[in-house]
Structures are given as structure tokens and as C-alpha cells.
Motif scaffolding. Sequence first.
Motif, short mmCIF file in Angstrom:
data_model
loop_
_atom_site.label_atom_id
_atom_site.label_comp_id
_atom_site.label_asym_id
_atom_site.label_seq_id
_atom_site.Cartn_x
_atom_site.Cartn_y
_atom_site.Cartn_z
N ASP A 64 0.83 -1.21 0.00
CA ASP A 64 0.00 0.00 0.00
C ASP A 64 0.86 1.26 0.00
OD1 ASP A 64 -2.39 -1.44 -0.07
OD2 ASP A 64 -2.48 -1.57 2.12
N GLU A 68 1.03 3.96 -3.07
CA GLU A 68 0.82 5.39 -2.85
C GLU A 68 2.00 6.21 -3.37
OE1 GLU A 68 0.30 8.46 0.87
OE2 GLU A 68 -0.58 6.47 1.05
N GLU A 71 1.79 6.33 -7.14
CA GLU A 71 0.74 7.25 -7.59
C GLU A 71 1.19 8.71 -7.46
OE1 GLU A 71 -2.48 6.55 -8.96
OE2 GLU A 71 -1.33 4.70 -9.24
N ASN A 72 2.05 8.99 -6.48
CA ASN A 72 2.53 10.35 -6.23
C ASN A 72 3.89 10.63 -6.88
OD1 ASN A 72 0.30 11.20 -4.64
ND2 ASN A 72 1.12 10.02 -2.93
#
Length: 91
Positions: A64, A68, A71-72
Amino acid sequence: MVIRVYIASSSGSTAIKKKQQDVLGFLEANKIGFEEKDIAANEKNRKWMRENIFNESQCRGDYDAFFEARENNAVYAFLGLTAAPGSKEAK
């Protein structure tokens, strides 16, 4: 610096296999060197290790946290690496 990804090759869970392949595929596609560690023979630590990503001996997080960071556009920072020239993160 060695990125170690602990996986369980004998996992019966398709969700875990997909996550493992997602991480390994991303690292390969971005030419980030890593060492894959199959912990299928280590029953005691199997559940904990198969979901974590290491840089040397430092745990960098689980799927996770990796997702994240991806995605960033912050995977290199997540892994404790200097961003590759030309990568989105280097900009």
C-alpha cells in the motif's frame, strides 16, 4: 545499496501474487536494481515479509505504501534512492 523485495512464490492467494508482480514489474520497467527474496521456506516470517520492501536492512514499507508512492511519483524517495535523471520524480 540493494533493494530487497521479499515474496512468497508458493502463495495460494492471487491477490498477493498480483501485488508481488506489480512491485517487481514496476522495478524492472524502471530499471531499479533489486534482489528478490523468496521466503516460502520460512514459515515463521512468511506473512510479514512477503508484503514488505527493503533497502539494505531498512524496511521501506508494504504494498500500500509502495502503491501510494507510485501514484505520487515518489517511488525513488520511498525506496531511499536518488531519482533517475529524466524520471518524473527528478523533475
